[in-house]
Scaffold this active site. Structure first.
Site, mmCIF file in Angstrom:
data_model
loop_
_atom_site.group_PDB
_atom_site.id
_atom_site.type_symbol
_atom_site.label_atom_id
_atom_site.label_comp_id
_atom_site.label_asym_id
_atom_site.label_seq_id
_atom_site.Cartn_x
_atom_site.Cartn_y
_atom_site.Cartn_z
ATOM 1 C CE LYS A 9 17.163 50.889 69.173
ATOM 2 N NZ LYS A 9 16.023 49.980 69.104
ATOM 3 C CE1 TYR A 49 12.471 53.925 68.668
ATOM 4 C CE2 TYR A 49 13.491 54.553 70.543
ATOM 5 C CZ TYR A 49 13.382 53.676 69.624
ATOM 6 O OH TYR A 49 14.567 53.274 69.147
ATOM 7 C CG PHE A 57 7.130 47.538 72.138
ATOM 8 C CD1 PHE A 57 7.775 48.879 71.850
ATOM 9 C CD2 PHE A 57 6.321 46.904 71.308
ATOM 10 C CE1 PHE A 57 7.818 49.187 70.635
ATOM 11 C CE2 PHE A 57 6.328 47.374 70.169
ATOM 12 C CZ PHE A 57 6.951 48.428 69.524
ATOM 13 N NE ARG A 85 14.187 49.727 58.318
ATOM 14 C CZ ARG A 85 13.922 49.878 59.498
ATOM 15 N NH1 ARG A 85 14.160 50.830 60.254
ATOM 16 N NH2 ARG A 85 12.994 48.778 60.157
ATOM 17 N NE ARG A 102 18.084 46.105 65.255
ATOM 18 C CZ ARG A 102 17.053 46.748 64.817
ATOM 19 N NH1 ARG A 102 16.458 46.346 63.558
ATOM 20 N NH2 ARG A 102 16.464 47.909 65.239
ATOM 21 C CG ASN A 112 16.516 46.208 68.518
ATOM 22 O OD1 ASN A 112 16.988 47.365 69.180
ATOM 23 N ND2 ASN A 112 15.401 46.094 67.577
ATOM 24 C CG HIS A 115 16.805 54.030 65.377
ATOM 25 N ND1 HIS A 115 15.315 53.829 65.260
ATOM 26 C CD2 HIS A 115 17.065 55.205 64.657
ATOM 27 C CE1 HIS A 115 14.865 54.777 64.481
ATOM 28 N NE2 HIS A 115 15.761 55.689 64.162
ATOM 29 C CD GLU A 126 14.156 58.684 62.915
ATOM 30 O OE1 GLU A 126 13.146 58.081 63.238
ATOM 31 O OE2 GLU A 126 15.272 58.319 62.729
#
Ligand code: ATP
Ligand code: MG
Length: 137
Positions: A9, A49, A57, A85, A102, A112, A115, A126
């Site tokens: 990100k 998203y 948010f 993850r 993170r 953060n 993704h 995706e």
């Protein structure tokens, strides 16, 4: 063998953390099989998203994702979705385990650093949204 979709990100690309994040990905036994730097459009971020459209948010998240270029990736390995993850750590860096991306790099719950897909169906969607079949070898 499984594939997952990853985004490095804007908070991370801006701080030159792509290599450090890739080192953690590779150390976990995940192979980076496709990778490119893109500057997402607002429309792409909102579509990507879309499941979070009603969350408070959402606007802030989409603004953040278009604020700088990002690196999109396809990762491959045994249990790649769950494994990545684990490597990412909890959404909120304050709750992320030691050694996770993170924990080490994220600035906040929003900024953060990474993704990762959360299920096989979303991973397939995706990956197809950002990569053509020809780019996956
Ligand atoms: P990702 O989907 O990016 O891999 P995640 O699955 O850990 O992360 P989600 O609940 O799917 O988290 O939220 C998607 C993203 O929205 C988060 O990664 C974060 O950037 C942002 N986000 C989530 N919760 C908040 C919040 N309370 N405030 C600001 N941003 C948030
Ligand atoms: Mg998610």
């Amino acid at each position: 063998i499984q594939r997952t979709f990853s985004i490095i990100k804007p908070d991370a690309t801006k701080r030159n953390l792509t290599g450090a994040i890739n080192a953690k990905i590779e150390a976990a036994g995940l192979r980076i099989i496709a990778q490119k730097r893109i500057h997402m459009t607002k429309a792409q971020a909102e579509t990507f998203y879309g499941v979070h459209r009603e969350r408070p948010f959402f606007g802030e998240l989409c603004e953040f994702m278009v604020s700088e270029p990002v690196v999109v990736q396809v990762l491959e390995g045994e249990n790649a979705i769950a494994k990545y993850r684990d490597v990412m750590g909890a959404t909120d860096p304050a709750e992320a385990a030691d050694g996770t991306i993170r924990k080490d790099f994220a600035l906040s719950k929003g900024e953060n650093s990474v993704h990762g897909s959360d299920a096989p169906e979303t991973a397939a969607e995706e990956i197809a949204y950002f990569f053509s079949g020809l780019e996956l070898v």
